[in-house]
Enzyme design. Structure first.
Site, PDB file in Angstrom:
ATOM      1  N   ASP A   1       0.812  -1.302   0.035  1.00  0.00           N
ATOM      2  CA  ASP A   1       0.083   0.098  -0.089  1.00  0.00           C
ATOM      3  C   ASP A   1       0.824   1.335   0.079  1.00  0.00           C
ATOM      4  O   ASP A   1       1.977   1.189   0.465  1.00  0.00           O
ATOM      5  CB  ASP A   1      -0.965   0.024   1.250  1.00  0.00           C
ATOM      6  CG  ASP A   1      -1.729   1.311   1.642  1.00  0.00           C
ATOM      7  OD1 ASP A   1      -2.429   1.664   0.422  1.00  0.00           O
ATOM      8  OD2 ASP A   1      -1.771   1.639   2.589  1.00  0.00           O
TER       9      ASP A   1
ATOM     10  N   ASP B   1      -0.110   5.094   0.910  1.00  0.00           N
ATOM     11  CA  ASP B   1      -0.209   5.948   1.995  1.00  0.00           C
ATOM     12  C   ASP B   1      -0.070   5.361   3.353  1.00  0.00           C
ATOM     13  O   ASP B   1      -0.857   4.339   3.712  1.00  0.00           O
ATOM     14  CB  ASP B   1      -1.517   6.884   1.934  1.00  0.00           C
ATOM     15  CG  ASP B   1      -1.121   7.945   1.086  1.00  0.00           C
ATOM     16  OD1 ASP B   1      -0.181   8.474   1.050  1.00  0.00           O
ATOM     17  OD2 ASP B   1      -2.066   8.487   0.507  1.00  0.00           O
TER      18      ASP B   1
HETATM   19 MG   LIG Z   1      -2.838   3.210   3.681  1.00  0.00          MG
END
Ligand SMILES: [Mg+2]
Length: 213
Positions: free
Chosen positions: A9, A11
């Site tokens: 992922d 962020d």
């Molecule tokens: Mg995230």
């Protein structure tokens, strides 16, 4: 477990732009006179921009036209893009660069599986684009997290079996997505979701690819 691929992922795992997102949503919430703090912001983490605005409107019990909805989606993104324009290598979270280099030197393939439509822009700002053989972002999936599509597409583009990939996530919706897809999921940094994943690490500094290869 023989690990051949790592799926990240973006962020909260590679870079922390959560605060930028919060401030951008806060600006929209203020405009709509919706009370919005870091606490309410938790519900928006890891979900798409469109779903985030829907959640925000629901919180404030506010109804708006489709045109206004579209305009606010654009406005939020412009605010956010302006705030992340000065991201650079110094913003990469601790341990990430070492892990990417280590994994690359061992022939482990790497991908991004992010809900963000700005994933490529952010990776360029950070100087990390070349580490990833596949970048699956919010522009390339029909079903956002917690649907597993983003991670399934990433594994598929890497040409790897799910059983040979590890997903790194910091948000509830992302962990749910990866588990639904059948992946081994390492929760990073967010203690609130520690017990939902296959494993929890406080930061990327605590992950050693040699333990899995
Ligand atoms: Mg995230």
């Amino acid at each position: 477990m023989t690990i051949k691929g790592l799926i990240f992922d973006l962020d909260g795992v590679i870079v922390n732009t959560e605060h930028n997102h919060f401030l951008s949503w806060k600006a929209i919430a203020d405009k709509l006179s919706i009370s919005f703090t870091e606490r309410e912001n938790e519900q928006l983490k890891g979900i798409s921009r469109i779903d985030s605005l829907k959640v925000l409107l629901k919180m404030g019990k506010v109804e708006i036209s489709t045109n206004d909805f579209d305009a606010l989606i654009l406005e939020k993104n412009e605010h956010y893009l302006a705030s992340i324009a000065d991201l650079s290598e110094k913003d990469i979270l601790p341990g990430v660069k070492v892990l990417l280099e280590d994994a690359q030197s061992k022939g482990i393939k790497m991908a991004i599986g992010s809900s963000s439509k700005n994933a490529r822009f952010i990776l360029n700002q950070l100087g990390l684009t070349d580490y990833f053989e596949a970048i699956i972002d919010g522009n390339g999936v029909a079903h956002p997290k917690p649907h597993p599509e983003v991670f399934l597409n990433a594994a598929n583009e890497l040409g790897l079996e799910i059983a040979n990939c590890i997903v790194f996530e910091d948000a509830e919706s992302g962990i749910e997505a990866a588990l639904k897809g059948g992946f081994y999921v390492v929760a990073v940094g967010n203690p609130h979701v520690a017990d939902q994943a296959s494993e929890f690490i406080p930061s990327m500094l605590d992950f050693n690819v040699e333990d899995y290869a």
